[in-house]
Design an enzyme around this catalytic site. Sequence first.
Site, short mmCIF file in Angstrom:
data_model
loop_
_atom_site.label_atom_id
_atom_site.label_comp_id
_atom_site.label_asym_id
_atom_site.label_seq_id
_atom_site.Cartn_x
_atom_site.Cartn_y
_atom_site.Cartn_z
N ALA A 69 0.70 -1.12 -0.04
CA ALA A 69 -0.05 0.09 -0.05
C ALA A 69 0.92 1.30 0.00
CB ALA A 69 -0.97 0.10 1.18
N HIS A 70 0.22 2.51 0.01
CA HIS A 70 0.92 3.60 -0.09
C HIS A 70 1.76 4.17 1.00
CE1 HIS A 70 -1.93 5.65 2.83
NE2 HIS A 70 -2.84 4.46 2.31
N ASN A 71 3.06 4.61 0.78
CA ASN A 71 3.64 5.07 1.79
C ASN A 71 4.37 3.82 2.82
OD1 ASN A 71 1.57 7.33 1.26
ND2 ASN A 71 3.50 8.58 2.11
N SER A 97 1.64 2.94 5.07
CA SER A 97 2.58 3.57 5.79
C SER A 97 3.39 2.64 6.88
CB SER A 97 1.87 4.82 6.66
OG SER A 97 1.21 5.71 5.77
#
Lengths: 350, 350, 350
Positions: free
Chosen positions: B241-243, B261
């Site tokens: 996922a993102h980050n 994250s």
Amino acid sequence: MEFTVQQVAHLLKGEVQGEANGKIYKVGKIQEGEAGDITFLSNLKYEPYLYTTQATAVIVNRSFVPKKEVATALILVDDAYTAFSTLLDEYYKMLNFQKIGIEHPSFQSQTAVLGKDLYIGAFSYIGNQSEIGDNVKIYPNVYIGDKVSIGSNTILYSGVKIYSNTQIGKFCTIHAGAVIGSAGFGFAPQADGTFKAVPQLGNVIIEDRVDIGANTVIDCATMGSTVIEEGVKLDNLIQVAHNVRIGKNTVIAAQTGISGSTQIGENCMIAGQVGIAGHLSIANRTSIAAQSGVMKNIENEGVSIQGSPAWEIKSSFKSFAIYKQLPELKRKVEDLERKLKELEKDHSNK
Amino acid sequence: MEFTVQQVAHLLKGEVQGEANGKIYKVGKIQEGEAGDITFLSNLKYEPYLYTTQATAVIVNRSFVPKKEVATALILVDDAYTAFSTLLDEYYKMLNFQKIGIEHPSFQSQTAVLGKDLYIGAFSYIGNQSEIGDNVKIYPNVYIGDKVSIGSNTILYSGVKIYSNTQIGKFCTIHAGAVIGSAGFGFAPQADGTFKAVPQLGNVIIEDRVDIGANTVIDCATMGSTVIEEGVKLDNLIQVAHNVRIGKNTVIAAQTGISGSTQIGENCMIAGQVGIAGHLSIANRTSIAAQSGVMKNIENEGVSIQGSPAWEIKSSFKSFAIYKQLPELKRKVEDLERKLKELEKDHSNK
Amino acid sequence: MEFTVQQVAHLLKGEVQGEANGKIYKVGKIQEGEAGDITFLSNLKYEPYLYTTQATAVIVNRSFVPKKEVATALILVDDAYTAFSTLLDEYYKMLNFQKIGIEHPSFQSQTAVLGKDLYIGAFSYIGNQSEIGDNVKIYPNVYIGDKVSIGSNTILYSGVKIYSNTQIGKFCTIHAGAVIGSAGFGFAPQADGTFKAVPQLGNVIIEDRVDIGANTVIDCATMGSTVIEEGVKLDNLIQVAHNVRIGKNTVIAAQTGISGSTQIGENCMIAGQVGIAGHLSIANRTSIAAQSGVMKNIENEGVSIQGSPAWEIKSSFKSFAIYKQLPELKRKVEDLERKLKELEKDHSNK
């Protein structure tokens, strides 16, 4: 589709009662029938819908006698259920095998060998020395590497990718985005903490009548072949690692993963999101419940297992039933401890 | 491949004993050797196969003295195992880097910057201001958006999609259907019950020597970068996922998912179908067993965890062992209750 | 992007304080600001960064008075947080809707109906009688079958595959590699142990404002439609089986799978790697924790569940807490057994 009622009746060897020129566009359920639909009545539980349906035609048994006036056309056949199934199959074949010819631009290596009656969609790619059987349907954006063989009557939907050296049988269906023959996941740890890829030099063999779901991935063998035997059905988003063998007529639901070198028997039923560890052997006719994690060999045929780690399904559900009451069990134990202590005290006082 | 025994011997700095003109087409195991195979003998446990194998050539130690007559050609080298590994590596490189040149039709923006010795497959797309390093191999149907940079010697197999602004290092291998840089999954709840997409404006950075499996997805950061550090190996169908940041030389097996994250340390080993919640920090050298669900930070390095939720693996297996006997434990507690009641009754009667 | 500070200020209806001609290339956080960045200051906790940031411009509230000298340009607005959100949205729209025109080669059937202001990427395919609304963006290598309809302002990223007869609404975003409309996984067992495919003749309907993640798969209905209602957000690598219906504004995280014919209510929150069995009905506003396995209907609205099999989340965590202490509980029971035996012995001796 676009047929008249008469044309459908002809296909099903039936007779029309009512309007034979009505146009049929799709199939539907009798309780949801709309104008342009064809449906069927077999189970008489659904008879009331016959008198209210908006469908254009209903297939019924020749022996059936309506109790009221019927607005829709009837197609009389020996067995309505079987006739409807036949209609679905014919319609499906028509939908899937109607396309023929080569769309442009598309890429076929000059050394590729192409059969008859192919459909080759635009932007599809066929590499060197690959052989494509008769009546194969290759949808747009399909990639077929070098030295691939594909048996007759197989369908590759859009965006399927077949790595070099893969062999695929006849009458297979491979859905969009599936990847066949990607490198197995093998890395040798090095002294400095890095990993070095172990060359993956084997291939994938898919036998006849195998169905493979959308975005499913089947890795090639390290050496030798990853093999999917005849009649296997794989759902979407499944992972099949290097050197796996899946036995005849085994059915596997979506998002399941099978680790490297595991051998799965014939006629197994494996539900969704199951994980199976590597180097295992799973007996014929094993049933594995959804989300199970299989960590050891299944040696006896016909066993059902569940859980992560997976074990015999009835025992698993018994333990789970008590798991749900664990707070109560704990209270009972604490109760017992208290009472026993009192009893001991009491006892020693006597 | 297609080599003579002599050519292979030359590559491995060995000498041929027997027929030097035999043709080699593939590698195999000594116990399964077929005509056209090359294999090796290092562990003498396998020596009996040497006298029966159908392989065309067998690599052996120079010090090895056959006990019987040998039908196959021998290639004598200092260390047979090492020589065979070298052969596999050379063969693999040849297979994967042999393609060169631009196939047509393909699409390269006029503002793209292209290195030397590229392979650019048909129907592949390279967007505006993207930079492609030397010796990069771009298979058919690959999509590369705008302002992407790809380091030298990286391979993108068929159907890989790289969103705009992604940076990819050198010596990476990205397998078919992988998606790099798709929007992170971020939605802000609105007063009316709907959700509004949070703009995802960051990118993905993939460092050198990273391998990414087929149909794996790596989302871009909301702001900043999702980072896959040097030497990371990701299997098929993984979700990043993102980050997220994944530390150097971490290895992750198929179908694992890492939420937004989360920071994963270096040299971790994460098995298949693991789920890791968002905003966590996982220490270096953590081992996570298959199907585990990680819900909190792992602060100490080198720990092994298991379960969903995941905890220390040995404790987890101890609890599971008793879980399997829960019906018996429950019976014991009920037994104790009955006996205690009798004892109390008995006791109060005295 | 590439704007001057003045241009951004104009867009946000703000005023510039400082250098109005600075060039803005991207957005960033105030604590990580680099030259060319624009960022914002709303929460005064971050005020110290204002005096050290390298960002080219910072959006601040009109009411804000700096305590020290500021090197960066300021853009004064009524509400800095809202203005920054607006900027992100505008930037995102610009990034995603800036492309326009038809790239070549691409394939559009002569019977396809195309709206205005389209982007049609190279190697994309639009089949017979498909209708594409205004301002739709079709990235390279997208496949759209026959009789598909796509509403205005929808984006299909690279490599999306849409099977024939699918309907997609307005303002949808479908990420790379997603497959919509593949055949449902339905096979009828035959007397000889093989399986025969049940023809899958329905379609998929995706309503307005739906987001679908990369490599997610949505199967068509056997008959009728698989329906994704308005405002639903699906993450990456999700499996949606045939005849599923997902209610309005439901959000589902990555790698979750929903089996055939299950109906999911509105405004549900379903975490990652969840599995939901077939033919179930899940009430509105149900929350399902990650890795849960849902095996029965959820009848009451607003319930949170967890576990595999899934049940009420608080009870589930209570049982898990005791599960972790099972070895201790077992010891206690064995202790009790021993003590009770002694007591009984002792007792009978008296």
